[in-house]
Design a protein around this motif. Structure first.
Motif, short mmCIF file in Angstrom:
data_model
loop_
_atom_site.label_atom_id
_atom_site.label_comp_id
_atom_site.label_asym_id
_atom_site.label_seq_id
_atom_site.Cartn_x
_atom_site.Cartn_y
_atom_site.Cartn_z
N MET A 115 0.74 -1.16 0.03
CA MET A 115 0.01 -0.13 -0.11
C MET A 115 0.63 1.40 -0.06
O MET A 115 0.58 2.32 -0.75
CB MET A 115 -1.08 0.02 1.24
CG MET A 115 -1.82 -1.13 1.08
SD MET A 115 -2.95 -1.03 -0.18
CE MET A 115 -4.15 0.17 0.40
N THR A 116 1.96 1.43 0.86
CA THR A 116 2.72 2.34 0.80
C THR A 116 3.56 2.58 -0.59
O THR A 116 3.69 3.57 -0.99
CB THR A 116 3.87 2.22 1.62
OG1 THR A 116 3.15 2.05 3.10
CG2 THR A 116 4.82 3.55 2.22
N ALA A 117 3.81 1.61 -1.12
CA ALA A 117 4.55 1.75 -2.60
C ALA A 117 3.36 2.11 -3.76
O ALA A 117 3.87 2.94 -4.65
CB ALA A 117 5.20 0.24 -2.87
N LEU A 118 2.16 1.57 -3.70
CA LEU A 118 1.30 2.07 -4.41
C LEU A 118 0.88 3.10 -4.35
O LEU A 118 0.53 4.08 -5.32
CB LEU A 118 0.11 0.96 -4.53
CG LEU A 118 0.56 -0.36 -5.07
CD1 LEU A 118 -0.65 -1.30 -4.91
CD2 LEU A 118 0.89 -0.44 -6.56
N GLN B 51 4.24 13.39 -0.86
CA GLN B 51 4.41 14.64 0.05
C GLN B 51 4.87 14.51 1.14
O GLN B 51 5.66 15.49 1.78
CB GLN B 51 2.67 14.78 0.18
CG GLN B 51 2.11 15.42 -0.84
CD GLN B 51 0.53 15.57 -0.87
OE1 GLN B 51 0.02 15.37 0.28
NE2 GLN B 51 -0.10 15.96 -1.80
N ALA B 52 4.92 13.08 1.92
CA ALA B 52 5.69 13.12 3.50
C ALA B 52 6.93 13.07 3.05
O ALA B 52 7.94 13.21 3.84
CB ALA B 52 4.99 11.91 3.90
N ASN B 53 7.48 12.58 1.84
CA ASN B 53 8.67 12.36 1.66
C ASN B 53 9.52 13.64 1.06
O ASN B 53 10.83 13.43 0.73
CB ASN B 53 9.06 11.19 0.55
CG ASN B 53 8.59 9.73 1.33
OD1 ASN B 53 8.59 9.85 2.44
ND2 ASN B 53 8.21 8.96 0.33
N ALA B 54 8.93 14.81 0.88
CA ALA B 54 9.40 15.76 0.33
C ALA B 54 10.72 16.14 1.31
O ALA B 54 11.74 16.63 0.58
CB ALA B 54 8.44 16.89 0.25
N PRO C 133 9.59 4.67 -6.19
CA PRO C 133 8.29 4.30 -5.48
C PRO C 133 8.75 3.57 -4.15
O PRO C 133 7.65 3.16 -3.50
CB PRO C 133 7.63 3.28 -6.35
CG PRO C 133 8.68 3.02 -7.43
CD PRO C 133 9.88 4.43 -7.41
N ILE C 134 9.95 3.17 -4.09
CA ILE C 134 10.32 2.32 -2.99
C ILE C 134 11.23 3.20 -2.00
O ILE C 134 12.26 3.79 -2.16
CB ILE C 134 11.37 1.10 -3.39
CG1 ILE C 134 10.40 0.01 -4.38
CG2 ILE C 134 11.72 0.34 -2.04
CD1 ILE C 134 11.05 -1.22 -4.49
N ASN C 135 10.32 3.64 -0.99
CA ASN C 135 11.05 4.76 -0.05
C ASN C 135 11.47 3.88 1.26
O ASN C 135 11.58 2.84 1.25
CB ASN C 135 10.33 5.85 0.01
CG ASN C 135 8.89 5.48 0.76
OD1 ASN C 135 8.70 4.24 1.25
ND2 ASN C 135 7.90 6.20 0.59
N ASP C 136 12.01 4.44 2.19
CA ASP C 136 12.55 4.06 3.42
C ASP C 136 11.27 3.24 3.99
O ASP C 136 11.43 2.09 4.67
CB ASP C 136 13.03 4.86 4.25
CG ASP C 136 14.26 5.65 3.85
OD1 ASP C 136 14.76 5.07 2.81
OD2 ASP C 136 14.61 6.85 4.14
N MET C 137 9.89 3.82 3.99
CA MET C 137 9.00 3.04 4.67
C MET C 137 8.64 1.76 4.21
O MET C 137 8.57 0.71 4.56
CB MET C 137 7.71 3.67 4.74
CG MET C 137 7.79 5.24 5.60
SD MET C 137 8.16 4.92 7.55
CE MET C 137 6.81 3.73 8.06
N TYR D 7 8.76 -1.71 6.01
CA TYR D 7 7.71 -2.73 6.21
C TYR D 7 8.28 -4.25 5.40
O TYR D 7 7.67 -5.15 6.21
CB TYR D 7 6.53 -2.28 5.36
CG TYR D 7 5.85 -0.97 6.13
CD1 TYR D 7 5.83 -0.94 7.46
CD2 TYR D 7 5.26 0.19 5.49
CE1 TYR D 7 4.94 -0.02 8.22
CE2 TYR D 7 4.91 0.95 5.93
CZ TYR D 7 4.60 0.93 7.42
OH TYR D 7 3.87 1.99 7.85
N MET D 8 9.01 -4.18 4.44
CA MET D 8 9.45 -5.20 3.89
C MET D 8 10.31 -6.03 4.80
O MET D 8 10.29 -7.44 5.04
CB MET D 8 9.89 -5.16 2.37
CG MET D 8 9.20 -4.79 1.37
SD MET D 8 9.74 -4.11 0.03
CE MET D 8 11.10 -5.35 -0.42
#
Length: 98
Positions: free
Chosen positions: A48-51, A56-59, A69-73, A77-78
């Motif tokens: 869900m985080t990737a999709l 905005q939160a990663n700015a 699309p693959i950020n730290d969160m 989670y992975m």
């Protein structure tokens, strides 16, 4: 079940107040099946985080012009899903031994 475990289950079950078996069935069911829920939930959270990552939160965290699309969160989670795979691996190992 050891004597100490019986005392713990008795104390926990005595507080449930359901009047039946003292809550032992619900407690045992939860203790047995809750670990199986964690890995799929973390995997779903990563998906869900990737999709639905709007960025905005990663700015603040990303360099300008970097929109992956693959950020730290997602990575976190992975990793959490991977760390919580042990109940599933034990279940598969038991079934393959039979």
């Amino acid at each position: 079940m050891t004597r100490d475990n019986r005392l713990i289950w008795h104390r926990v079950g005595a507080t449930s107040g359901d009047g039946g078996d003292g809550g032992h069935t619900a407690i045992l069911w939860t203790a047995r099946f809750l670990p199986f829920a964690t890995a799929p939930v973390f995997a779903l959270m990563a998906l869900m985080t990737a999709l639905f990552n709007t960025g905005q939160a990663n700015a603040i965290c990303l360099a300008p012009g970097s929109s992956t699309p693959i950020n730290d969160m997602v990575v976190m989670y992975m990793l959490m899903a991977g760390f919580h795979l042990s109940p599933w691996l034990r279940l598969v190992a038991r079934r393959t031994r039979r």
